[in-house]
Each structure stands twice: as C-alpha cells, then as structure tokens.
Design a protein around this motif. Structure first.
Motif, PDB file in Angstrom:
ATOM      1  N   HIS A   5       0.849  -1.190   0.000  1.00  0.00           N
ATOM      2  CA  HIS A   5       0.000   0.000   0.000  1.00  0.00           C
ATOM      3  C   HIS A   5       0.887   1.244   0.000  1.00  0.00           C
ATOM      4  O   HIS A   5       1.374   1.668   1.055  1.00  0.00           O
ATOM      5  CB  HIS A   5      -0.901   0.004   1.238  1.00  0.00           C
ATOM      6  N   GLU A  92      -8.394   2.092  -3.001  1.00  0.00           N
ATOM      7  CA  GLU A  92      -8.785   1.719  -1.672  1.00  0.00           C
ATOM      8  C   GLU A  92     -10.188   2.231  -1.404  1.00  0.00           C
ATOM      9  O   GLU A  92     -10.530   3.334  -1.797  1.00  0.00           O
ATOM     10  CB  GLU A  92      -7.767   2.209  -0.647  1.00  0.00           C
ATOM     11  N   HIS A 128     -10.093   0.803   3.724  1.00  0.00           N
ATOM     12  CA  HIS A 128      -9.676   1.890   4.611  1.00  0.00           C
ATOM     13  C   HIS A 128     -10.775   2.074   5.650  1.00  0.00           C
ATOM     14  O   HIS A 128     -11.938   2.260   5.308  1.00  0.00           O
ATOM     15  CB  HIS A 128      -9.500   3.170   3.785  1.00  0.00           C
ATOM     16  N   HIS A 153      -6.378  -2.289   5.524  1.00  0.00           N
ATOM     17  CA  HIS A 153      -5.061  -1.672   5.467  1.00  0.00           C
ATOM     18  C   HIS A 153      -4.860  -0.769   6.674  1.00  0.00           C
ATOM     19  O   HIS A 153      -5.807  -0.321   7.311  1.00  0.00           O
ATOM     20  CB  HIS A 153      -4.902  -0.957   4.116  1.00  0.00           C
ATOM     21  N   CYS A 154      -3.601  -0.558   7.034  1.00  0.00           N
ATOM     22  CA  CYS A 154      -3.239   0.290   8.169  1.00  0.00           C
ATOM     23  C   CYS A 154      -3.918  -0.184   9.451  1.00  0.00           C
ATOM     24  O   CYS A 154      -4.480   0.607  10.207  1.00  0.00           O
ATOM     25  CB  CYS A 154      -3.608   1.740   7.867  1.00  0.00           C
ATOM     26  N   GLU A 200       2.945  -2.985   4.725  1.00  0.00           N
ATOM     27  CA  GLU A 200       2.649  -1.808   3.906  1.00  0.00           C
ATOM     28  C   GLU A 200       3.328  -0.594   4.510  1.00  0.00           C
ATOM     29  O   GLU A 200       3.796  -0.633   5.661  1.00  0.00           O
ATOM     30  CB  GLU A 200       1.140  -1.579   3.852  1.00  0.00           C
ATOM     31  N   ASP A 202       1.786   2.843   3.387  1.00  0.00           N
ATOM     32  CA  ASP A 202       0.834   3.942   3.221  1.00  0.00           C
ATOM     33  C   ASP A 202       1.574   5.246   2.956  1.00  0.00           C
ATOM     34  O   ASP A 202       1.090   6.327   3.297  1.00  0.00           O
ATOM     35  CB  ASP A 202      -0.096   4.082   4.430  1.00  0.00           C
TER      36      ASP A 202
END
Length: 253
Positions: A5, A92, A128, A153-154, A200, A202
């Motif tokens: 990502h 995303e 997200h 993600h994250c 990832e 970001d």
C-alpha cells in the motif's frame, strides 16, 4: 518484501521518485502496490505503474474521504476503468468517519457498490477504515458470500477486531503505526495469525520510527518487518517470507 500500500504517485515524490524506487529495491522491496483514491489520482498512478512495470501494480477504487454528492457519477467513471486496464484489486475503499460524517450514507453506498464489483470481477478489496471498524464489519458481513477477500489496510485495532476481520477471510495490513511507542500494537502483534498479515507503508503518510513525522517511503517496509519480527521474537527473514507469500496469494502476483 512487498509494500502492499504505497502512494508513490503522489506529488510528494515528484522530485525524486526514481531514487525512492531505487532505495526500495536496495532494501529488498520487490513489489510496490498502488491504491487509487479519486479521479485525479488515476493518471499519475497509471503513469507511475508504466514507469516501473516490473515493480509497481495499480488498483482502482474510490477512497471514502473523496466521496461527495457526485458519488454516483464518480463511481461510474471509476467502474469504466476496469474495462480499460488490468488492476490487481478494488481499492482503496471503505468508510472514514474521523474527519466528516456528512456523506456517511454515500460512503456506505460506495463501499457496498465497490464490494459488489470485487465479487463480479473476482478481485480482492483494500479497505480503509477510520473510526468506523464496527460499521465496516457490519456491511462486510452482509456482503460476504464466500467470494470476498482482501485486507484492512493500516490495521491498528485490537486482538478481538483482528480475529473478527480474519473470521471474514480478510488480511491485516501492518505499517508504520506498528512501530509507534504509544500505538498499542506491541500488545496486539504477538497474538496475530501470521497467515493473515501483510506489510505496507501507506507512504507518504505514517512513517515508521525513527522517521515518524517525516515523509514515508517503500524502503521503510523493512523497518515495519523488523518491528513485527522483534515483537514476535523471530527473524526479519521469517516475516519477509510469510508476508510476501500472503501478499502474492492475495493479490495474485
């Protein structure tokens, strides 16, 4: 290692993108995956993918922070791109209630619409979430027919949230937050199912320690991997191996 990502198409990298990619390769980062965010990001993202065809792969989707009153027209434009280009994922996408709840209903509609594209095209989704994990999981459960797969993600949530995500067949993307002293992830990472973890950055956001507060870049994936290895009392090579296998499988690389 794979940075799953990265927004290296962003203007923050316009003056030194070649060097950024070179540094990533020197650190053993073999692939850099590019999530789309809105209509304006499509052209620079595709240009970046074309410039580094053996390294970069693009996704296509509408980020929740860019959902507004024109969401139906925007989604129509984004959907048409799937017939013109080979994308590795829908993303995303998701729900973000941190900055503004004005278009919450539109965000939910956009999220479900794009989940259905993923089912139709048999593509993974990159999700997200911010201040919206319960809302996102509720919609995902409703839409999960056994076909949906992807990554939150994250990820910076709890062990229970990680299990709920894994139970739906979804992966967790670990990035710079994993290295923050006050992030709480030191209590979570040792208990994660590593068969569902990918790495990832970001970037250019959320740079890991010791670069926190500065511009992030794909080379720093290695710092995230080292932090995960330390917390799990294993080697960075072991983390590299399992997360790369997971990423290649999820994104069909």
């Amino acid at each position: 290692m794979i940075d799953t990502h990265a927004h290296i198409y962003a203007s923050e990298f316009d003056h030194d993108r070649d060097e950024v990619v070179s540094r990533a390769l020197a650190q053993g980062i073999e692939r850099i995956l590019l999530p789309n965010i809105d209509l304006e990001s499509i052209e620079p993202m595709l240009a970046t993918e074309a410039a580094y065809p053996t390294v970069c792969r693009a996704m296509m989707g509408l980020h929740p922070c860019y959902v507004d009153g024109n969401v139906t027209q925007t989604l129509d434009t984004i959907h048409r791109w799937f017939a013109q280009h080979d994308f590795i994922a829908v993303g995303e996408i998701g729900i973000d209630l941190y900055w503004d709840k004005t278009f919450r209903a539109e965000q939910e509609m956009a999220f479900v619409t794009q989940l259905n594209w993923a089912k139709e095209m048999n593509l993974p989704v990159v999700i997200h979430t911010r201040d919206s994990i319960d809302e996102t999981l509720t919609l995902l459960k409703q839409e999960q027919n056994g076909q949906l797969r992807g990554v939150f993600h994250c990820f910076g949530g709890s062990v229970d949230e990680a299990k709920a995500i894994n139970d739906l067949g979804f992966h967790l993307g670990l990035g710079g937050v994993s290295t923050f002293k006050n992030g709480g992830m030191d209590q979570v990472i040792p208990h994660l199912d590593m068969n569902y973890v990918i790495l990832e950055t970001d970037c250019p956001y959320l740079a890991p320690v010791p670069h926190r507060g500065k511009r992030n870049e794909p080379a720093y994936t290695q710092l995230v991997a080292q932090r995960v290895a330390d917390l799990r009392m294993t080697t960075i090579e072991a983390i590299d191996c399992i997360t790369s296998v997971n990423a290649k499988s999820l994104f069909n690389l």
